[in-house]
Design a protein around this motif. Sequence first.
Motif, mmCIF file in Angstrom:
data_model
loop_
_atom_site.group_PDB
_atom_site.id
_atom_site.type_symbol
_atom_site.label_atom_id
_atom_site.label_comp_id
_atom_site.label_asym_id
_atom_site.label_seq_id
_atom_site.Cartn_x
_atom_site.Cartn_y
_atom_site.Cartn_z
ATOM 1 N N ASP A 415 -28.252 36.362 -53.820
ATOM 2 C CA ASP A 415 -28.459 36.284 -52.372
ATOM 3 C C ASP A 415 -29.950 36.265 -52.030
ATOM 4 O O ASP A 415 -30.816 36.273 -52.923
ATOM 5 N N ASP A 416 -30.247 36.262 -50.743
ATOM 6 C CA ASP A 416 -31.639 36.125 -50.288
ATOM 7 C C ASP A 416 -32.515 37.300 -50.697
ATOM 8 O O ASP A 416 -33.743 37.172 -50.741
ATOM 9 N N GLU A 417 -31.910 38.463 -50.964
ATOM 10 C CA GLU A 417 -32.677 39.646 -51.358
ATOM 11 C C GLU A 417 -32.775 39.790 -52.881
ATOM 12 O O GLU A 417 -33.339 40.775 -53.365
ATOM 13 N N GLY A 418 -32.233 38.832 -53.609
ATOM 14 C CA GLY A 418 -32.303 38.890 -55.063
ATOM 15 C C GLY A 418 -31.189 39.684 -55.719
ATOM 16 O O GLY A 418 -31.244 39.950 -56.928
ATOM 17 N N TYR A 419 -30.170 40.072 -54.933
ATOM 18 C CA TYR A 419 -29.027 40.785 -55.489
ATOM 19 C C TYR A 419 -27.981 39.788 -55.993
ATOM 20 O O TYR A 419 -27.752 38.747 -55.366
ATOM 21 N N TYR A 420 -27.362 40.145 -57.122
ATOM 22 C CA TYR A 420 -26.366 39.272 -57.737
ATOM 23 C C TYR A 420 -24.987 39.607 -57.172
ATOM 24 O O TYR A 420 -24.559 40.761 -57.190
ATOM 25 N N ARG A 421 -24.303 38.582 -56.689
ATOM 26 C CA ARG A 421 -22.993 38.762 -56.064
ATOM 27 C C ARG A 421 -21.904 38.073 -56.892
ATOM 28 O O ARG A 421 -22.016 36.897 -57.209
ATOM 29 N N TYR A 422 -20.887 38.845 -57.197
ATOM 30 C CA TYR A 422 -19.791 38.393 -58.054
ATOM 31 C C TYR A 422 -18.826 37.517 -57.273
ATOM 32 O O TYR A 422 -18.463 37.833 -56.136
ATOM 33 N N ALA A 423 -18.405 36.414 -57.885
ATOM 34 C CA ALA A 423 -17.432 35.528 -57.258
ATOM 35 C C ALA A 423 -16.087 35.553 -57.984
ATOM 36 O O ALA A 423 -15.052 35.314 -57.380
ATOM 37 N N GLY A 424 -16.086 35.827 -59.278
ATOM 38 C CA GLY A 424 -14.835 35.874 -60.033
ATOM 39 C C GLY A 424 -15.048 35.367 -61.444
ATOM 40 O O GLY A 424 -16.116 34.864 -61.801
ATOM 41 N N ARG A 425 -14.024 35.524 -62.275
ATOM 42 C CA ARG A 425 -14.068 34.935 -63.600
ATOM 43 C C ARG A 425 -13.982 33.423 -63.467
ATOM 44 O O ARG A 425 -13.332 32.884 -62.560
ATOM 45 N N GLY A 426 -14.640 32.727 -64.389
ATOM 46 C CA GLY A 426 -14.635 31.276 -64.316
ATOM 47 C C GLY A 426 -13.239 30.696 -64.276
ATOM 48 O O GLY A 426 -12.963 29.744 -63.534
ATOM 49 N N ASP A 427 -12.318 31.264 -65.058
ATOM 50 C CA ASP A 427 -10.961 30.736 -65.095
ATOM 51 C C ASP A 427 -10.092 31.286 -63.974
ATOM 52 O O ASP A 427 -8.929 30.926 -63.853
ATOM 53 N N ASP A 428 -10.646 32.174 -63.128
ATOM 54 C CA ASP A 428 -9.903 32.693 -61.980
ATOM 55 C C ASP A 428 -10.285 31.985 -60.683
ATOM 56 O O ASP A 428 -9.615 32.145 -59.663
ATOM 57 N N MET A 429 -11.385 31.228 -60.678
ATOM 58 C CA MET A 429 -11.864 30.596 -59.459
ATOM 59 C C MET A 429 -10.850 29.572 -58.941
ATOM 60 O O MET A 429 -10.165 28.898 -59.710
ATOM 61 N N LEU A 430 -10.800 29.475 -57.613
ATOM 62 C CA LEU A 430 -9.853 28.570 -56.969
ATOM 63 C C LEU A 430 -10.615 27.470 -56.243
ATOM 64 O O LEU A 430 -11.663 27.724 -55.644
#
Length: 528
Positions: A415-430
């Motif tokens: 994000d803009d503040e340099g924090y890492y944000r989780y989106a999901g496992r690669g094989d779980d993404m929709l």
Amino acid sequence: MTNATASHVVTEPKPLELPRAYNAATHFIDRHLAEGRGAKAAYIDVGGTHSYSDLAGRVNRAGNALRGLGLEMENRIAMIMLDTIDFPAVFWGAIKAGIVPIPLNTLLTTKDYGYMLADSRARVLVVSEALLDKVTPILADLPFLKQVVVSGADAHGHVLLSDLTAKAGAHLEPAPTTSDDVAFWLYSSGSTGAPKGAVHLQRDLAATAHFYGDGVLGIREDDLCFSAAKLFFAYGLGNGMTFPLHVGATTILLADRPTPESVMAILKDHQPTLFFGVPTLYGTILADPSNRRETASLRMRACVSAGEALPEDVGKRWQERFGAEILDGLGSTEMLHIFLSNRHGEVRYGTSGKPVPGYAMKIVGDDGREVPQGEMGELVVNGPSAAVAYWNQREKSMATFRGAWTHTGDKYYVDDEGYYRYAGRGDDMLKVGGIWVSPFEVEAALIANEKVLEAAVVGFPDGEGLIKPKAFVVLQSGLNGGEALVEELQAFVKARLAPYKYPRWIEFVETLPKTATGKIQRFKLRTK
């Protein structure tokens, strides 16, 4: 550079330099006697309090006992052991003797154990008496396994660990290992399929203790640690052994399964200063309004979470109720412990924080190139605690360990503040309507509803074969699902996320399928 709050001062760690001739047990066990901590409590378990001197003696006797069974350097032993003093005694005794311990998940099936024992070709199995019946049916089918040693009161026809160690010598010279020797294995938790044996080196333990234990957690000699995550788990191994033994702290061990009730009892009775949990446990403890700071630990200066991403709402409610920050982070069996973490006084709930000192991160696209900040891609990490390979899994090893970089399979963005944000496992993404959707984002929105205890989101085809989000929801105790609640939860998510992300179907379930370490096995839900 320091990160500071009222009770935390964490100094940026210097580079870690280890000699070529190195045995990890010398640092984590033997050093404490030379530095005058022999009388200090190292562990508190169901059997009482065990000093550093007692621990060192148990380690030496365990190592000698294993050698007495005919084991030599680089031979492997499997451990299916509950969290008692016998676990660190066997683990460090093996390492000191140059033998390779392989702690296994204590909540697996007989079939799982058959696979891992055959795959590892362990020559000796050390098993807690309460778990012996899980392996008894398969022992005759394991040609490489030569001896079963039982930790407990009755060997049931095998050999008691206590008998072996009582006869073993109390002095043990460390094996002439190097910092690059294989020290131990850990099997992956199997959240995405069959477990794989990650091979770790002698140097890896010190790396996690130095860079995360010192550099982020700021663990101190006067800390009293309690990890609900078990010692067989990479996360628990650091929390309950590596980090406290690195600084000479004291650790509480819980042999039983960590229920909200048993965990709260330990927090109240022992008053630990550091608590290590997982998101599911934090959520279930919060679900009971009678659980509060006064019924937990008034000395708790910090909590840690890993295993799965911590929902923002859970983190905020925990800190408000219990008065302690949760340092949520990302780790893996392959990297041994947390390499991406929030910091004291700089927590951003809903994120995994920033890279741990000593570790470098990249977020890459399908072409392997770094993506611009703010764009989602796969997180890859370069750090000093990476496993060297998966045992007997060349193709999977090459896909994960690529030169200095380990591919996590996790989708992230910065994000803009340099924090890492989780989106999901690669094989779980929709991919919904051509746009990527993070199942974790939808799950976090659902969990923010006071009626929801847990949620898991997977892709499901609609009538035209197009993939849309489907949610499996566990409700708070005493509530029942129905069509009206489905519509209420769908509207709740729509009000918080882009409309195309809302779950088209919601199925109410009693429990979600999980690994023993608390990770949701979404691949099992896709078949429902």
